[in-house]
Write a protein that holds these residues in place. Structure first.
Motif, PDB file in Angstrom:
ATOM      1  N   ILE A 283       0.850  -1.187   0.000  1.00  0.00           N
ATOM      2  CA  ILE A 283       0.000   0.000   0.000  1.00  0.00           C
ATOM      3  C   ILE A 283       0.887   1.239   0.000  1.00  0.00           C
ATOM      4  CG2 ILE A 283      -1.753   1.322   1.259  1.00  0.00           C
ATOM      5  CD1 ILE A 283      -2.706  -1.345   2.463  1.00  0.00           C
ATOM      6  N   ILE A 284       0.788   2.042  -1.064  1.00  0.00           N
ATOM      7  CA  ILE A 284       1.632   3.249  -1.147  1.00  0.00           C
ATOM      8  C   ILE A 284       0.837   4.521  -0.877  1.00  0.00           C
ATOM      9  CG2 ILE A 284       3.319   2.175  -2.691  1.00  0.00           C
ATOM     10  CD1 ILE A 284       1.958   3.698  -5.014  1.00  0.00           C
ATOM     11  N   ALA A 285      -0.510   4.402  -0.807  1.00  0.00           N
ATOM     12  CA  ALA A 285      -1.326   5.571  -0.472  1.00  0.00           C
ATOM     13  C   ALA A 285      -2.653   5.102   0.117  1.00  0.00           C
ATOM     14  CB  ALA A 285      -1.570   6.443  -1.693  1.00  0.00           C
ATOM     15  N   LYS A 286      -3.084   5.801   1.159  1.00  0.00           N
ATOM     16  CA  LYS A 286      -4.375   5.536   1.797  1.00  0.00           C
ATOM     17  C   LYS A 286      -4.911   6.874   2.269  1.00  0.00           C
ATOM     18  CE  LYS A 286      -6.489   3.410   5.858  1.00  0.00           C
ATOM     19  NZ  LYS A 286      -6.227   2.774   7.180  1.00  0.00           N
ATOM     20  N   GLY A 287      -6.118   7.246   1.830  1.00  0.00           N
ATOM     21  CA  GLY A 287      -6.598   8.561   2.224  1.00  0.00           C
ATOM     22  C   GLY A 287      -8.017   8.828   1.806  1.00  0.00           C
ATOM     23  N   PHE A 288      -8.365  10.137   1.748  1.00  0.00           N
ATOM     24  CA  PHE A 288      -9.707  10.563   1.412  1.00  0.00           C
ATOM     25  C   PHE A 288      -9.649  11.783   0.515  1.00  0.00           C
ATOM     26  CE2 PHE A 288     -13.537  13.127   2.146  1.00  0.00           C
ATOM     27  CZ  PHE A 288     -14.519  12.192   1.886  1.00  0.00           C
ATOM     28  N   GLN A 289     -10.428  11.761  -0.577  1.00  0.00           N
ATOM     29  CA  GLN A 289     -10.553  12.896  -1.491  1.00  0.00           C
ATOM     30  C   GLN A 289     -12.016  13.322  -1.509  1.00  0.00           C
ATOM     31  OE1 GLN A 289      -9.204  11.251  -5.210  1.00  0.00           O
ATOM     32  NE2 GLN A 289      -7.077  11.882  -4.896  1.00  0.00           N
ATOM     33  N   ALA A 290     -12.302  14.456  -0.881  1.00  0.00           N
ATOM     34  CA  ALA A 290     -13.692  14.905  -0.782  1.00  0.00           C
ATOM     35  C   ALA A 290     -14.276  15.217  -2.149  1.00  0.00           C
ATOM     36  CB  ALA A 290     -13.772  16.131   0.124  1.00  0.00           C
ATOM     37  N   ARG A 291     -13.479  15.818  -3.050  1.00  0.00           N
ATOM     38  CA  ARG A 291     -13.951  16.211  -4.371  1.00  0.00           C
ATOM     39  C   ARG A 291     -13.457  15.249  -5.451  1.00  0.00           C
ATOM     40  NH1 ARG A 291     -18.102  19.066  -4.947  1.00  0.00           N
ATOM     41  NH2 ARG A 291     -17.342  19.962  -6.908  1.00  0.00           N
ATOM     42  N   GLY A 292     -13.264  13.997  -5.059  1.00  0.00           N
ATOM     43  CA  GLY A 292     -12.773  13.026  -6.027  1.00  0.00           C
ATOM     44  C   GLY A 292     -13.147  11.612  -5.653  1.00  0.00           C
ATOM     45  N   GLY A 293     -12.156  10.812  -5.327  1.00  0.00           N
ATOM     46  CA  GLY A 293     -12.353   9.381  -5.124  1.00  0.00           C
ATOM     47  C   GLY A 293     -12.826   8.965  -3.759  1.00  0.00           C
ATOM     48  N   GLY A 294     -13.079   9.933  -2.843  1.00  0.00           N
ATOM     49  CA  GLY A 294     -13.508   9.557  -1.501  1.00  0.00           C
ATOM     50  C   GLY A 294     -12.438   8.726  -0.824  1.00  0.00           C
ATOM     51  N   ASN A 295     -12.853   7.720  -0.061  1.00  0.00           N
ATOM     52  CA  ASN A 295     -11.882   6.808   0.552  1.00  0.00           C
ATOM     53  C   ASN A 295     -11.213   5.974  -0.549  1.00  0.00           C
ATOM     54  OD1 ASN A 295     -12.345   7.459   3.306  1.00  0.00           O
ATOM     55  ND2 ASN A 295     -14.215   6.216   3.285  1.00  0.00           N
ATOM     56  N   TYR A 296      -9.894   6.005  -0.583  1.00  0.00           N
ATOM     57  CA  TYR A 296      -9.202   5.264  -1.647  1.00  0.00           C
ATOM     58  C   TYR A 296      -7.930   4.609  -1.123  1.00  0.00           C
ATOM     59  CZ  TYR A 296      -5.550   8.823  -1.953  1.00  0.00           C
ATOM     60  OH  TYR A 296      -4.491   9.643  -1.661  1.00  0.00           O
ATOM     61  N   LEU A 297      -7.519   3.566  -1.839  1.00  0.00           N
ATOM     62  CA  LEU A 297      -6.264   2.859  -1.593  1.00  0.00           C
ATOM     63  C   LEU A 297      -5.500   2.748  -2.900  1.00  0.00           C
ATOM     64  CD1 LEU A 297      -7.110  -0.232   0.672  1.00  0.00           C
ATOM     65  CD2 LEU A 297      -5.551   1.616   1.254  1.00  0.00           C
ATOM     66  N   LYS A 298      -4.176   2.894  -2.815  1.00  0.00           N
ATOM     67  CA  LYS A 298      -3.325   2.683  -3.986  1.00  0.00           C
ATOM     68  C   LYS A 298      -2.302   1.613  -3.624  1.00  0.00           C
ATOM     69  CE  LYS A 298      -1.993   6.189  -6.529  1.00  0.00           C
ATOM     70  NZ  LYS A 298      -1.255   7.381  -7.039  1.00  0.00           N
ATOM     71  N   ILE A 299      -2.233   0.573  -4.447  1.00  0.00           N
ATOM     72  CA  ILE A 299      -1.334  -0.553  -4.185  1.00  0.00           C
ATOM     73  C   ILE A 299      -0.345  -0.710  -5.330  1.00  0.00           C
ATOM     74  CG2 ILE A 299      -1.187  -3.054  -3.838  1.00  0.00           C
ATOM     75  CD1 ILE A 299      -3.987  -2.938  -2.607  1.00  0.00           C
ATOM     76  N   LYS A 300       0.941  -0.742  -4.986  1.00  0.00           N
ATOM     77  CA  LYS A 300       1.994  -0.972  -5.991  1.00  0.00           C
ATOM     78  C   LYS A 300       2.332  -2.453  -5.971  1.00  0.00           C
ATOM     79  CE  LYS A 300       6.124   1.085  -7.857  1.00  0.00           C
ATOM     80  NZ  LYS A 300       5.336   1.514  -9.013  1.00  0.00           N
ATOM     81  N   HIS A 301       2.134  -3.115  -7.118  1.00  0.00           N
ATOM     82  CA  HIS A 301       2.333  -4.564  -7.186  1.00  0.00           C
ATOM     83  C   HIS A 301       3.759  -4.929  -7.570  1.00  0.00           C
ATOM     84  CE1 HIS A 301      -1.954  -5.219  -6.633  1.00  0.00           C
ATOM     85  NE2 HIS A 301      -2.141  -4.200  -7.465  1.00  0.00           N
ATOM     86  N   ASN A 302       4.352  -4.120  -8.398  1.00  0.00           N
ATOM     87  CA  ASN A 302       5.749  -4.315  -8.799  1.00  0.00           C
ATOM     88  C   ASN A 302       6.201  -3.033  -9.477  1.00  0.00           C
ATOM     89  OD1 ASN A 302       4.655  -4.505 -11.490  1.00  0.00           O
ATOM     90  ND2 ASN A 302       4.274  -6.683 -11.111  1.00  0.00           N
ATOM     91  N   SER A 303       7.312  -3.083 -10.198  1.00  0.00           N
ATOM     92  CA  SER A 303       7.842  -1.868 -10.816  1.00  0.00           C
ATOM     93  C   SER A 303       7.050  -1.431 -12.039  1.00  0.00           C
ATOM     94  CB  SER A 303       9.307  -2.080 -11.206  1.00  0.00           C
ATOM     95  OG  SER A 303       9.437  -3.222 -12.026  1.00  0.00           O
TER      96      SER A 303
END
Length: 423
Positions: free
Chosen positions: A308-328
């Motif tokens: 997990i490289i990002a976890k957060g909240f975007q009120a004017r966008g994606g709301g609760n979101y997660l970003k996962i880096k699987h490899n390069s």
């Protein structure tokens, strides 16, 4: 006795004269025939010089590039082609090439008669470096496509990494495109963000040329990537009539598969698009993901191993979101989540199929759904077009054929000399 000998010798001489006359005439006739026929038999006709399949010597050819705000009609009108003929050409071309896709900067050629009127006979547009479309401007209007002859050149490359794979390629005069292809092949084996000084590579590959211009790398036949003290080989092996995959010297696949979808969903409510009407903002903008409509609280899973490289909240966008880096190479994003799985934090490792969150409607959303996105080398790609290659090794019945295939390639790779090194 003397009279007999004289008569005999005289007759012999007369016979010899007659035979010489006959054979001489015959030889002369043969020579005459050769003199007549040989020049015809030995004339070599030079093949015509062709451009896009058209004889160059038969036309005056004008070459230019499509300028800004130019299109098929504006180009052909300059050559006095009637507008109704241009309209007919455009309609005729509909199923061959969409004339609206003519791009600024691409070359085009107009083939004109040698006469004083310079009547235009053909218009040729280069779709790309390989493909082209030919418009026949004569009475029988036709539109055909063609391909330039592609010359395949076997090449090798090797290099020692001092900063990055990309820089190692350019330092050794190799196309940086090769770096992208290698990173894709070794995406599941080598962490290209963690490569170290002294790592090195050796590659056997095929580069395609049109005339003297490279148009891309068509295949990597074999490669060695030395990373953190270990050797990683890859061989492009044909499993059946239509399937090629990369395997190591033991016949194990270098690739792992993603899950086909990150949740059990009922339907796709919106697809990948470069211009989608946003239901909340009421404007058109890119939607580089897939919306899966599902009830609030539906479980969302990671489609592959990663961090997990990002976890957060975007009120004017994606709301609760997660970003996962699987490899390069691959990164995935999960948006509009109602909440996250318990205990997940930025920096944590996740496994394929692990619960990471729940479908919701947070951020700019009109209803519960998952906005799922995939990025390859930092660029968004259609998740439905991500290939999930098989992880099965070479089949037992194919192992002998595989060994016969890879061993000579491995020898060639091993024998490649690294620059400024005796390794």
């Amino acid at each position: 006795m003397l009279k007999f000998l004289f008569n005999f010798s005289g007759r012999f001489i007369l016979l010899a004269i007659i035979l010489y006359a006959i054979t001489g005439c015959s030889t002369k006739e043969q020579k005459d025939k050769q003199t007549i026929t040989n020049p015809i038999d030995t004339v070599a006709v030079a093949p015509p010089n062709l451009l896009f399949g058209l004889p160059v010597d038969s036309f005056v050819i004008e070459n230019n590039n499509v300028k800004r705000n130019e299109f098929l009609a504006s180009i052909l009108l300059k050559y006095d082609i009637p507008y109704n003929q241009i309209d007919k050409l455009a309609k005729q071309s509909k199923n061959t090439f969409d004339v609206r896709k003519i791009k600024v900067g691409n070359p085009y050629f107009v083939f004109l008669d040698h006469d004083s009127l310079h009547t235009p006979r053909y218009f040729v547009y280069e779709i790309d470096k390989v493909n082209y479309v030919v418009y026949n401007l004569q009475d029988s209007i036709t539109v055909t496509t063609g391909q330039k002859e592609i010359r395949k050149v076997k090449k090798t490359a090797s290099g020692i990494i001092t900063s990055s794979l990309w820089n190692a390629m350019t330092e050794n005069g190799t196309s940086p495109v090769l770096a992208l292809q290698l990173s894709d092949i070794y995406a599941w084996t080598v962490d290209f963000f963690g490569i170290e000084k002294g790592d090195y590579f050796k590659v056997l590959y095929t580069e395609d040329y049109v005339d003297s211009t490279s148009v891309g790398i068509s295949s990597i036949e074999a490669a060695l990537f030395h990373h953190r003290g270990d050797d990683y080989y890859s061989f492009h092996f044909q499993e059946d009539s239509a399937t090629y995959n990369y395997f190591d010297e033991k016949g194990k696949s270098l690739r792992k598969a993603f899950l086909k979808a990150p949740l059990k969903f009922s339907r796709i409510s919106s697809r990948f698009s470069h211009s989608r009407y946003h239901p909340v903002l009421k404007i058109r903008r890119p939607h580089h993901g897939i919306d899966y409509a599902a009830p609030k609280g539906t479980h969302v899973f990671s489609i592959g191993d990663g961090r997990i490289i990002a976890k957060g909240f975007q009120a004017r966008g994606g709301g609760n979101y997660l970003k996962i880096k699987h490899n390069s190479v691959y990164t995935t994003v999960y948006m509009h989540l109602n909440g996250f799985a318990k205990g997940l934090n930025q920096g944590d490792k996740v496994k394929q199929g692990q619960l990471i969150g729940y479908v919701g409607s947070t951020g700019l959303s009109t209803g519960p759904h998952l906005d799922y996105r995939v990025f390859k080398n930092g660029k968004p790609i259609d998740p439905l077009k991500v290939k999930a290659p098989p992880v099965e090794p070479v089949k037992k019945e194919d192992m002998k054929r595989f060994k016969d295939f890879y061993k000579p390639l491995k020898t060639q790779v091993d024998e490649l000399i690294l620059p400024h090194s005796t390794k």
